[in-house]
Scaffold this active site. Structure first.
Site, PDB file in Angstrom:
ATOM      1  N   ARG A 195      60.087  56.276 -37.348  1.00 21.57           N
ATOM      2  CA  ARG A 195      59.733  54.872 -36.956  1.00 21.57           C
ATOM      3  C   ARG A 195      58.977  54.352 -38.416  1.00 21.57           C
ATOM      4  O   ARG A 195      58.075  54.902 -38.734  1.00 21.57           O
ATOM      5  CB  ARG A 195      58.349  54.846 -35.967  1.00 21.57           C
ATOM      6  CG  ARG A 195      57.837  53.576 -35.795  1.00 21.57           C
ATOM      7  CD  ARG A 195      57.091  53.410 -34.629  1.00 21.57           C
ATOM      8  NE  ARG A 195      57.885  53.291 -33.355  1.00 21.57           N
ATOM      9  CZ  ARG A 195      57.110  53.051 -32.108  1.00 21.57           C
ATOM     10  NH1 ARG A 195      55.964  52.580 -32.062  1.00 21.57           N
ATOM     11  NH2 ARG A 195      58.037  53.074 -31.267  1.00 21.57           N
ATOM     12  N   HIS A 235      65.516  49.065 -32.009  1.00 25.42           N
ATOM     13  CA  HIS A 235      64.848  49.995 -31.406  1.00 25.42           C
ATOM     14  C   HIS A 235      66.012  50.787 -30.182  1.00 25.42           C
ATOM     15  O   HIS A 235      65.753  50.750 -28.964  1.00 25.42           O
ATOM     16  CB  HIS A 235      63.667  49.604 -30.502  1.00 25.42           C
ATOM     17  CG  HIS A 235      62.695  50.425 -29.990  1.00 25.42           C
ATOM     18  ND1 HIS A 235      62.578  51.986 -30.246  1.00 25.42           N
ATOM     19  CD2 HIS A 235      61.496  50.202 -29.177  1.00 25.42           C
ATOM     20  CE1 HIS A 235      61.786  52.465 -29.895  1.00 25.42           C
ATOM     21  NE2 HIS A 235      60.988  51.443 -29.263  1.00 25.42           N
ATOM     22  N   GLN A 286      65.061  53.068 -27.149  1.00 27.64           N
ATOM     23  CA  GLN A 286      64.449  51.970 -25.992  1.00 27.64           C
ATOM     24  C   GLN A 286      65.861  51.736 -24.945  1.00 27.64           C
ATOM     25  O   GLN A 286      65.383  51.868 -23.717  1.00 27.64           O
ATOM     26  CB  GLN A 286      63.604  50.855 -26.490  1.00 27.64           C
ATOM     27  CG  GLN A 286      63.085  49.842 -25.309  1.00 27.64           C
ATOM     28  CD  GLN A 286      61.827  50.751 -24.728  1.00 27.64           C
ATOM     29  OE1 GLN A 286      60.937  51.547 -25.235  1.00 27.64           O
ATOM     30  NE2 GLN A 286      61.872  51.057 -23.427  1.00 27.64           N
ATOM     31  N   ASP A 322      58.901  41.402 -23.831  1.00 31.05           N
ATOM     32  CA  ASP A 322      58.201  42.195 -24.815  1.00 31.05           C
ATOM     33  C   ASP A 322      57.330  41.483 -25.460  1.00 31.05           C
ATOM     34  O   ASP A 322      57.175  40.198 -25.251  1.00 31.05           O
ATOM     35  CB  ASP A 322      59.411  42.626 -25.759  1.00 31.05           C
ATOM     36  CG  ASP A 322      58.786  43.604 -26.654  1.00 31.05           C
ATOM     37  OD1 ASP A 322      57.716  44.231 -26.882  1.00 31.05           O
ATOM     38  OD2 ASP A 322      59.466  43.719 -28.014  1.00 31.05           O
ATOM     39  N   CYS A 332      59.190  47.203 -22.614  1.00 31.75           N
ATOM     40  CA  CYS A 332      59.371  48.611 -23.332  1.00 31.75           C
ATOM     41  C   CYS A 332      58.008  49.003 -23.408  1.00 31.75           C
ATOM     42  O   CYS A 332      57.613  50.144 -23.682  1.00 31.75           O
ATOM     43  CB  CYS A 332      60.183  48.325 -24.549  1.00 31.75           C
ATOM     44  SG  CYS A 332      58.934  47.290 -25.752  1.00 31.75           S
ATOM     45  N   ARG A 351      62.099  57.483 -21.376  1.00 34.64           N
ATOM     46  CA  ARG A 351      61.835  57.710 -22.806  1.00 34.64           C
ATOM     47  C   ARG A 351      62.124  59.170 -23.060  1.00 34.64           C
ATOM     48  O   ARG A 351      63.067  59.678 -23.868  1.00 34.64           O
ATOM     49  CB  ARG A 351      60.767  57.415 -23.580  1.00 34.64           C
ATOM     50  CG  ARG A 351      60.597  55.610 -23.577  1.00 34.64           C
ATOM     51  CD  ARG A 351      61.435  54.771 -24.303  1.00 34.64           C
ATOM     52  NE  ARG A 351      61.512  55.414 -25.606  1.00 34.64           N
ATOM     53  CZ  ARG A 351      60.638  54.989 -26.671  1.00 34.64           C
ATOM     54  NH1 ARG A 351      59.887  53.994 -26.444  1.00 34.64           N
ATOM     55  NH2 ARG A 351      60.871  55.541 -27.856  1.00 34.64           N
TER      56      ARG A 351
HETATM   57  N1   CP Z   1      57.986  51.260 -26.437  1.00 28.96           N
HETATM   58  C1   CP Z   1      57.682  52.030 -27.387  1.00 28.96           C
HETATM   59  O1   CP Z   1      58.339  52.380 -28.326  1.00 28.96           O
HETATM   60  O2   CP Z   1      56.242  52.436 -27.151  1.00 28.96           O
HETATM   61  P1   CP Z   1      55.367  52.997 -28.318  1.00 28.96           P
HETATM   62  O3   CP Z   1      55.206  51.801 -29.531  1.00 28.96           O
HETATM   63  O4   CP Z   1      53.940  53.153 -27.824  1.00 28.96           O
HETATM   64  O5   CP Z   1      56.249  54.139 -28.907  1.00 28.96           O
HETATM   65  N1  NVA Z   2      58.852  44.641 -30.320  1.00 24.84           N
HETATM   66  C1  NVA Z   2      57.760  45.533 -30.431  1.00 24.84           C
HETATM   67  C2  NVA Z   2      58.263  46.971 -29.715  1.00 24.84           C
HETATM   68  C3  NVA Z   2      57.208  47.912 -29.621  1.00 24.84           C
HETATM   69  C4  NVA Z   2      57.570  49.130 -29.085  1.00 24.84           C
HETATM   70  C5  NVA Z   2      57.383  45.644 -31.829  1.00 24.84           C
HETATM   71  O1  NVA Z   2      58.222  45.971 -32.789  1.00 24.84           O
HETATM   72  O2  NVA Z   2      55.980  45.857 -32.088  1.00 24.84           O
END
Ligand code: CP
Ligand code: NVA
Length: 308
Positions: free
Chosen positions: A107, A134, A137, A225, A266, A294
């Protein structure tokens, strides 16, 4: 070698296989304590590195638990504590990690970091979120939709709010899984045209509709989101809230959708900002199934990457 970098760069037949496989694996574990090993232990003797340059709850825990259920071993690494955060190149990090582990999930911020990791790693790399996309997701979201409502092909998905990284992966998903997507949000926060055009080129209907009530009419799935993503500057917070306030998903908006429409997020959610608690906890919401999935979806992704 199978990297899982994005939905649109993964073959639709492989995506379908992973969703179906995830469902089979989930069913096989029904009712078992979470720490029960899977019967077949496909990741036995495999070591997995989980690298986080941004915070995470779901991605971190679901990958870690998934590896363990499948009999592998995992290590969660913070980018800031690695030499990666102190000037070592991504290419060298990828080469070194490939000598120790069989699979890397990262990530990160820039998509270029993910792509460079994949280019120089000699083991599969999984995208655990970048500023742009992502994909894990969307695997969980498609699985969740189909679990509740049957095939997603031909359905109408409405994305509300910011045309962000998760929205981009939904657009990739529209093209690969064959569903239509309507984006409703302010003009300045529309998804990048590249994502819209790519989905359209695959023959699905992509609509940009600034009026949320119109957009949601006849929706099979409504998605929200956060209004401020992890990569967005905090100084933009107030401006974004002002721009996005009219796109909150509340009971009135959900009434415009089909009576049996699902609501997804998400997570993490900012209750009573992008979605009301009444919707989050209401009859349309499947957000916690989505979070659970997930785990199952990523187990299928890891098995596909490793060919096990
Ligand atoms: N939805 C998601 O990716 O959550 P986290 O940021 O907690 O991993
Ligand atoms: N759009 C959000 C998703 C988190 C899982 C971010 O990137 O922070």
């Amino acid at each position: 070698m199978n990297h899982f970098l994005d939905i649109h760069t993964t073959d639709p037949a492989d995506l379908r296989h992973m969703i179906d496989h995830a469902r089979t694996m989930k069913d096989a574990r029904a009712g078992l304590p979470k720490g029960t090993p899977d019967a077949d232990q496909p990741l036995k003797n495999h070591m997995v590195a989980l690298i986080f340059e941004k915070p995470s709850t779901r991605t971190r825990v679901s990958f870690d638990v998934g590896v363990r259920q499948m009999g592998g071993q995992s290590m969660v690494l913070s980018g800031a504590d690695m030499q990666l955060g102190h000037g070592e190149s991504i290419a060298d990090t990828a080469r070194v990690l490939s000598r120790y582990v069989d699979l890397i999930m990262i990530r990160t911020f820039e998509e270029a970091t993910l792509l460079e990791m994949a280019e120089y790693a000699s083991v599969p790399v999984i995208n655990g979120l970048t500023n742009r996309t992502h994909p894990c997701q969307i695997m969980a979201d498609v699985m969740t939709y189909e679990e509740h409502a049957g095939p997603i092909k031909g359905k109408k998905v409405v994305w509300t709010g910011d045309g962000n990284n998760v929205c981009a992966s939904f657009l990739h998903g529209a093209g690969q899984f064959g569903f239509d997507l309507t984006f409703t949000g302010p003009k300045t926060l529309e998804p990048e045209p590249e994502f819209v055009e790519l989905a359209r080129s695959k023959g699905v209907n992509i609509t940009l509709e600034p009026d949320p009530a119109k957009a949601v009419q006849g929706a099979d799935l409504v998605v929200a989101d956060t209004w401020v993503s992890m990569h967005d500057s905090q100084s933009a917070r107030e401006r974004r809230h002002n721009q996005l306030r009219g796109y909150q998903v509340d009971d009135n908006l959900m009434k415009q959708a089909k009576p049996d429409a699902l609501f997804m997020h998400c997570l993490p959610a900012h209750r009573d900002e992008e979605v009301t608690s009444a919707v989050m906890d209401g009859p349309h919401s499947v957000v916690f199934d989505e979070a659970e999935n997930r785990l199952h979806a990523q187990k299928a992704v890891m098995r596909w990457c490793l060919g096990v």
